[in-house]
Design a protein around this motif. Structure first.
Motif, PDB file in Angstrom:
ATOM      1  N   GLN A 150     -77.132 140.424  59.378  1.00  0.00           N
ATOM      2  CA  GLN A 150     -77.337 139.051  58.942  1.00  0.00           C
ATOM      3  C   GLN A 150     -76.886 138.069  60.031  1.00  0.00           C
ATOM      4  N   ASN A 151     -75.767 138.356  60.659  1.00  0.00           N
ATOM      5  CA  ASN A 151     -75.269 137.499  61.739  1.00  0.00           C
ATOM      6  C   ASN A 151     -76.240 137.494  62.916  1.00  0.00           C
ATOM      7  N   SER A 152     -76.785 138.635  63.272  1.00  0.00           N
ATOM      8  CA  SER A 152     -77.721 138.681  64.397  1.00  0.00           C
ATOM      9  C   SER A 152     -79.019 137.969  64.044  1.00  0.00           C
ATOM     10  N   ALA A 153     -79.442 138.014  62.797  1.00  0.00           N
ATOM     11  CA  ALA A 153     -80.646 137.308  62.369  1.00  0.00           C
ATOM     12  C   ALA A 153     -80.420 135.800  62.429  1.00  0.00           C
ATOM     13  N   GLN A 154     -79.236 135.377  62.037  1.00  0.00           N
ATOM     14  CA  GLN A 154     -78.921 133.952  62.101  1.00  0.00           C
ATOM     15  C   GLN A 154     -78.899 133.469  63.545  1.00  0.00           C
ATOM     16  N   LYS A 155     -78.381 134.297  64.447  1.00  0.00           N
ATOM     17  CA  LYS A 155     -78.347 133.910  65.857  1.00  0.00           C
ATOM     18  C   LYS A 155     -79.767 133.777  66.405  1.00  0.00           C
ATOM     19  N   LYS A 156     -80.653 134.691  65.988  1.00  0.00           N
ATOM     20  CA  LYS A 156     -82.039 134.604  66.457  1.00  0.00           C
ATOM     21  C   LYS A 156     -82.687 133.312  65.985  1.00  0.00           C
ATOM     22  N   TRP A 157     -82.471 132.940  64.754  1.00  0.00           N
ATOM     23  CA  TRP A 157     -83.095 131.737  64.207  1.00  0.00           C
ATOM     24  C   TRP A 157     -82.479 130.479  64.812  1.00  0.00           C
ATOM     25  N   SER A 158     -81.240 130.557  65.125  1.00  0.00           N
ATOM     26  CA  SER A 158     -80.597 129.374  65.691  1.00  0.00           C
ATOM     27  C   SER A 158     -81.078 129.103  67.119  1.00  0.00           C
ATOM     28  N   CYS A 159     -81.609 130.086  67.781  1.00  0.00           N
ATOM     29  CA  CYS A 159     -82.122 129.940  69.137  1.00  0.00           C
ATOM     30  C   CYS A 159     -83.540 129.378  69.166  1.00  0.00           C
ATOM     31  N   VAL A 160     -84.232 129.367  68.087  1.00  0.00           N
ATOM     32  CA  VAL A 160     -85.612 128.888  68.031  1.00  0.00           C
ATOM     33  C   VAL A 160     -85.586 127.357  68.125  1.00  0.00           C
ATOM     34  N   GLY A 162     -86.483 123.512  67.664  1.00  0.00           N
ATOM     35  CA  GLY A 162     -87.008 122.709  66.576  1.00  0.00           C
ATOM     36  C   GLY A 162     -86.401 123.048  65.235  1.00  0.00           C
ATOM     37  N   ARG A 163     -85.508 124.001  65.189  1.00  0.00           N
ATOM     38  CA  ARG A 163     -84.867 124.368  63.926  1.00  0.00           C
ATOM     39  C   ARG A 163     -83.475 123.767  63.911  1.00  0.00           C
ATOM     40  N   ASN A 164     -83.124 123.182  62.816  1.00  0.00           N
ATOM     41  CA  ASN A 164     -81.762 122.672  62.749  1.00  0.00           C
ATOM     42  C   ASN A 164     -80.911 123.617  61.903  1.00  0.00           C
ATOM     43  N   GLN A 165     -79.678 123.354  61.826  1.00  0.00           N
ATOM     44  CA  GLN A 165     -78.753 124.280  61.178  1.00  0.00           C
ATOM     45  C   GLN A 165     -78.926 124.307  59.673  1.00  0.00           C
ATOM     46  N   THR A 166     -79.436 123.286  59.063  1.00  0.00           N
ATOM     47  CA  THR A 166     -79.621 123.295  57.607  1.00  0.00           C
ATOM     48  C   THR A 166     -80.746 124.240  57.242  1.00  0.00           C
ATOM     49  N   GLU A 167     -81.744 124.361  58.104  1.00  0.00           N
ATOM     50  CA  GLU A 167     -82.828 125.292  57.845  1.00  0.00           C
ATOM     51  C   GLU A 167     -82.381 126.729  58.037  1.00  0.00           C
ATOM     52  N   ASP A 168     -81.453 126.916  58.958  1.00  0.00           N
ATOM     53  CA  ASP A 168     -80.987 128.282  59.229  1.00  0.00           C
ATOM     54  C   ASP A 168     -80.271 128.892  58.023  1.00  0.00           C
ATOM     55  N   LYS A 169     -79.608 128.066  57.256  1.00  0.00           N
ATOM     56  CA  LYS A 169     -78.853 128.584  56.111  1.00  0.00           C
ATOM     57  C   LYS A 169     -79.788 129.110  55.025  1.00  0.00           C
ATOM     58  N   SER A 170     -81.005 128.615  54.972  1.00  0.00           N
ATOM     59  CA  SER A 170     -81.924 129.070  53.956  1.00  0.00           C
ATOM     60  C   SER A 170     -82.598 130.386  54.311  1.00  0.00           C
ATOM     61  N   VAL A 171     -82.511 130.760  55.579  1.00  0.00           N
ATOM     62  CA  VAL A 171     -83.137 132.000  56.028  1.00  0.00           C
ATOM     63  C   VAL A 171     -82.231 133.166  55.686  1.00  0.00           C
ATOM     64  N   PRO A 172     -82.785 134.177  55.148  1.00  0.00           N
ATOM     65  CA  PRO A 172     -81.918 135.308  54.772  1.00  0.00           C
ATOM     66  C   PRO A 172     -81.451 136.110  55.952  1.00  0.00           C
TER      67      PRO A 172
END
Length: 172
Positions: A150-160, A162-172
């Motif tokens: 889950q932590n590695s998935a969050q890191k991947k999404w945070s690197c994309v 145009g994505r902000n941190q509020t959107e990252d929390k909704s991603v599983p």
């Protein structure tokens, strides 16, 4: 002999054969011997036989009914065959043989059984504890692996971009 007795009985009005007389005599003797043997055993109540007094008069000292001497299979055979051995065997008191205590044996057996059961219970408890520990280790490893993923998935999404941190929390 039985035919002669049967003829004599036939003249008196009883219609029997020699074989029937022989069979009846054997039946009388069998019942008489059974009662005599029963009455000679220690602790038995006294039994009577319908024709006992008559047969006592006829067979009183017959060794086939009341043996003059008996030999036990528990004692070694003696070599002297005189009649004194038979008479002395009856007069000689047997040594007192102490009975084994069945209750003591039962208590000992129950103690051994209870000890075995306690050992089995302890072994089962240890096995159960060991299995619980192993299961908890596997579950903790699984939780850790899921958390790492889950932590590695969050890191991947945070690197994309145009994505902000509020959107990252909704991603599983």
């Amino acid at each position: 002999m039985w035919d002669i007795i049967a003829k004599d009985l036939n003249t008196k009005g009883y219609h029997v054969l020699g074989d029937q007389v022989s069979g009846r005599w054997k039946t009388l003797l069998r019942g008489y011997k059974k009662v005599k043997d029963h009455n000679q055993k220690s602790g038995n109540d006294a039994k009577t036989y319908e024709y006992q007094t008559v047969l006592d008069e006829l067979l009183g000292d017959d060794p086939s009914i009341i043996p003059t001497c008996t030999i036990s299979s528990k004692r070694p055979a003696e070599t002297d065959d005189s009649e004194d051995n038979c008479n002395n065997a009856e007069e000689t008191p047997k040594p007192y043989k102490q009975r084994r205590s069945n209750s003591k044996e039962m208590v000992d057996m129950l103690k051994v059984y209870m000890d075995d059961q306690e050992k089995r219970r302890q072994a089962e408890s240890e096995r159960s504890d060991r299995m619980h520990t192993e299961k908890m280790t596997v579950l903790l490893s699984l939780v850790q692996a899921i958390s790492d993923q889950q932590n590695s998935a969050q890191k991947k999404w945070s690197c994309v971009p145009g994505r902000n941190q509020t959107e990252d929390k909704s991603v599983p």
